[in-house]
Scaffold this motif. Structure first.
Motif, short mmCIF file in Angstrom:
data_model
loop_
_atom_site.label_atom_id
_atom_site.label_comp_id
_atom_site.label_asym_id
_atom_site.label_seq_id
_atom_site.Cartn_x
_atom_site.Cartn_y
_atom_site.Cartn_z
N LEU A 35 1.03 -1.42 -0.25
CA LEU A 35 0.20 -0.24 -0.38
C LEU A 35 1.09 1.23 0.05
CD1 LEU A 35 -2.26 -1.15 2.69
CD2 LEU A 35 -3.15 -0.52 0.43
N VAL A 72 -4.05 7.34 1.63
CA VAL A 72 -3.79 5.39 1.88
C VAL A 72 -4.66 5.68 3.79
CG1 VAL A 72 -2.95 4.03 2.97
CG2 VAL A 72 -2.38 5.33 0.68
N SER A 121 -4.94 11.16 4.87
CA SER A 121 -4.77 9.55 4.98
C SER A 121 -5.04 9.09 6.61
CB SER A 121 -2.98 9.05 4.90
OG SER A 121 -2.36 9.85 5.32
#
Lengths: 483, 246
Positions: A149, A202, A233
């Motif tokens: 990721l 993310v 994120s």
């Protein structure tokens, strides 16, 4: 307070510490004491680039000119910085082991005993762990999965070598080396700790966690943690700590820096259970920790949750600098002190941006002859239009030989700021104990239930995987009996 | 004898409250104690439960073949004594479900019975709650916290029905209840009643006894029982007050 309550309290203060064992493992140390050679030794051991060594030496020269901050409500003898080892690593740690087959079985056993298995399949589902033993990181789990990721989760030592750009940009950007003497000290001699980078957009799918263990004698632990959450994120991070029982005091001076960019959120939880010393106040960790988060971007959020049950001395103020407009800072704290423990802990919320919000919930529980202080500063700078703070500090006294103190500082340079402050101090309520016991609960169960209830607002902020553990820890800190 | 109180004298802070009180209760009986304010009714309830503020000057209490004074508060509770409080205390942050679950298991442990697991307990709690007309959402709240007077009393009865005591002491459970709440509470008590358990109902007013039929009524004045008999005494008190007993 009736006699039975006092008896139970006496039994509580015979504190037994579950994690007090020592791992007999050969370790490698430089000479005791702090000087440029010590720092060069550390830097060499860590195979650091020269810029890092220079950064450390600069911090060291600042430290030499500084004095320890003295404003806390703490009493302890002068720390002899020349009588401490600044680095300790199990022998054969020239290189971090590639996998567990290269790790000394004694170390794996140590972590099994602590309830932190290093094998990924045995680790709590959905939690990635970085394990730091004295001055080195032993293992990091789930690394591969996170890498897919783009998440970087590794030891800070590794990050210095592999991600120098991020380190150069952010290390010391929230806590400057020269901030105060403990931050300068940490900057000069920090050994290991964790590094986290979450890329833009993310959401980190698992809890990231670091487990710190001090094992070697007369050794200070100076960990350094740096977490960067890029735009949009999210990450939730948890640290836990334990140390063996020893009669000498040991120094732990950590620095933790968090950076949340626009729309990013960092949730940082601590379960601190360093060895607190025995019932006569002998031994225990001196815990001088600087934790600070920067809400750099707008709409960013940093949330600190701490459960502080260990250490002879706790000096710790996880703080938020709310720079981005609409950013949010939170601080949830449970601090339990027993026997001769002293805690001076709280937070600092600095409102810089517009519409920034902060929330402080602090629960202090004092037992035995301990002293427990909440110290917090909320400040609103000139441009912090419509900023808000809510503070709630509750103290619970168990027994009549302990102390609870609340020291809030408020400083506002903007007259649109809204501040709410609530504080309470109470003794454990005999009627509540009577009620619980009339239903068949033992005196100990009743106290632990009532205290857990008192802390609930904070404990429920912990990640689910740890909330149950934390509740048990609260009970153990009260009982002093081995869980 | 199930509960035997013999010549009990008790003081608190240099004040004599109970003065040579005698009372016997057999299995399966419902006893009511009535008396004016300050006569020592609540003191009796708290001495039975084991509250530690009192000094026992004289007397003996036998409960299920135990010398009651050998047992502490929780041991008495685990032996099957339950006190429904006049003013149930709030315990913030302590959820009712795990609280009662621990309570029932500590009793089972003393009786050498297996502990009841989470799931079975949740089922038990739900069914008892719906019997008492208690909303399931209320089971998510903290013990007595933010409850109205009526809700607190209903909670006491819920706890009583879960713990299923051998001897239940109801300390002015009727105070502060309207008729509807009183009906729910007394229905709960009547449902729980068997030939194996006993009740000691402490009350100021006769109204409660319209709903729970006692086998014996005792009049308590100035720290001792001055008259015992059947429910006709309650009617007498309703008519003439406590004056004539003093």
């Amino acid at each position: 307070m009736n006699s039975e309550t006092l008896n139970t309290l006496d039994s509580y203060s015979k504190n037994k510490y579950k994690y007090g064992f020592v791992t007999n493992i050969d370790n490698e140390k430089p000479k005791k004491g702090l000087n440029e050679d010590t720092i060069k030794f550390i830097s060499l051991k860590k195979k650091e680039p020269d810029w890092m060594l220079q950064w450390r030496l600069k911090a060291f020269s600042k430290w030499k000119k500084m004095k320890e901050p003295k404003w806390a409500n703490l009493n302890f003898p002068e720390i002899d910085y020349q009588d401490i080892y600044y680095y300790s690593a199990p022998k054969g740690f020239e290189k971090k082991p590639k996998d567990l087959s290269e790790v000394d079985p004694k170390l794996i056993e140590t972590y099994n005993k602590l309830g932190i298995p290093l094998e990924e399949q045995k680790v709590l589902a959905g939690v990635a762990v970085d394990v730091v033993f004295d001055s080195v990181s032993v293992a990091t789990t789930y690394k591969g999965e996170l890498e897919k990721l783009g998440i970087i989760f590794c030891s800070i030592g590794e990050a210095i070598q592999k991600h120098p750009d991020l380190i150069k940009k952010y290390l010391g950007s929230v806590i400057p080396a020269g901030d105060h003497s403990f931050s300068a000290l940490n900057s000069a001699v920090f050994t290991d700790g964790s590094f986290v980078y979450i890329p833009e957009g993310v959401k980190c799918p698992m809890e990231l966690s670091t487990y710190f263990r001090i094992n070697a004698e007369n050794t200070g632990q100076f960990e350094r943690t740096l977490i960067i959450a890029d735009k949009g994120s999210y990450v939730s991070y948890l640290e836990g700590c334990t140390a063996p029982k020893r009669d000498d005091n040991q120094l732990h001076a950590a620095n933790v820096e968090l950076i949340a960019l626009e729309d990013a959120e960092i949730k940082y939880s601590t379960v601190q259970n360093w060895y607190p010393g025995d019932e006569d106040g002998k031994g225990g960790i001196y815990n001088f920790v600087t934790k600070r988060g920067l809400c750099a971007g707008k709409n960013s959020k940093i949330s600190w949750t701490q459960v502080e049950t260990g250490s002879a001395i706790t000096w710790k103020y996880p703080s938020c600098i709310l720079k981005g407009d609409n950013s949010i800072g939170e601080f949830y704290s449970v601090a339990i002190t027993n026997n001769f423990q002293q805690a001076d802990t709280g937070t600092k919320m600095t409102h810089i941006g517009k519409n920034t919000k902060s929330k402080i919930i602090s629960k202090g529980i004092s037992l035995g002859k301990s002293q427990n202080t909440y110290r917090g500063e909320v400040s609103f700078l000139r441009k912090a239009d419509k900023a808000r703070n809510y503070t709630q500090c509750d103290s619970l006294l168990v027994g009549n030989r302990c102390g609870a103190h609340t020291v809030p500082y408020i400083d506002s340079k903007n007259n649109t700021a809204v501040i709410e402050h609530e504080a309470s101090t109470s003794k454990i309520n005999e009627d509540q104990l009577y009620y619980c016991r009339q239903r068949g609960l033992s005196h100990e169960e009743a106290v632990s239930l009532i205290v857990n209830g008192f802390c609930k607002q904070v404990l429920q902020e912990l990640p689910m995987e740890f909330a149950v553990e934390a509740q048990k820890l609260v009970s153990i800190s009260l009982e002093g009996s081995v869980g | 004898m199930f509960l035997e109180i013999k010549d009990l004298s008790v003081k608190i802070e240099n004040k004599n409250i109970l003065k040579g009180l005698n009372l016997n209760i057999n299995k399966g009986e419902v006893h009511a104690i009535m008396g004016p304010n300050g006569c020592g009714k609540s003191t009796l309830a708290n001495v039975l439960a084991g509250k530690e503020d009192y000094e026992i000057l004289n007397g003996k209490i036998n409960f299920k073949d135990n010398d009651l004074f050998d047992l502490n508060i929780e041991e008495r509770a685990q032996e099957g004594m339950f006190l429904a409080f006049q003013y149930p205390v709030e315990i913030p942050g302590v959820n009712i479900t795990p609280f009662l679950h621990s309570a029932i298991n500590s009793k089972r442990k003393r009786m050498n019975e297996d502990e009841i697991d989470n799931l079975s307990f949740a089922k038990l709690l739900k069914s008892k709650a719906s019997d008492l007309g208690i909303n399931i959402d209320m089971l998510k709240r903290s013990v007595n916290t933010g409850f109205s007077g009526g809700e607190k009393k209903r909670y006491e009865i819920l706890q009583m029905s879960i713990l299923n005591p051998d001897l239940a002491i109801l300390d002015e459970t009727d105070s502060g209840l309207d008729i509807d709440a009183l009906k729910i509470v007394t229905d709960g008590v009547n449902k729980l009643k068997t030939k194996d358990n006993s009740f000691l109902i402490i009350t100021h007013y006769q109204k409660l006894l319209d709903y729970i039929k006692p086998d014996y009524v005792h009049v308590m004045v100035n720290g001792s029982i001055v008259k015992s008999g059947g429910s006709e005494i309650a009617v007498e008190i309703e008519k003439d007050g406590f004056q004539k007993f003093q």
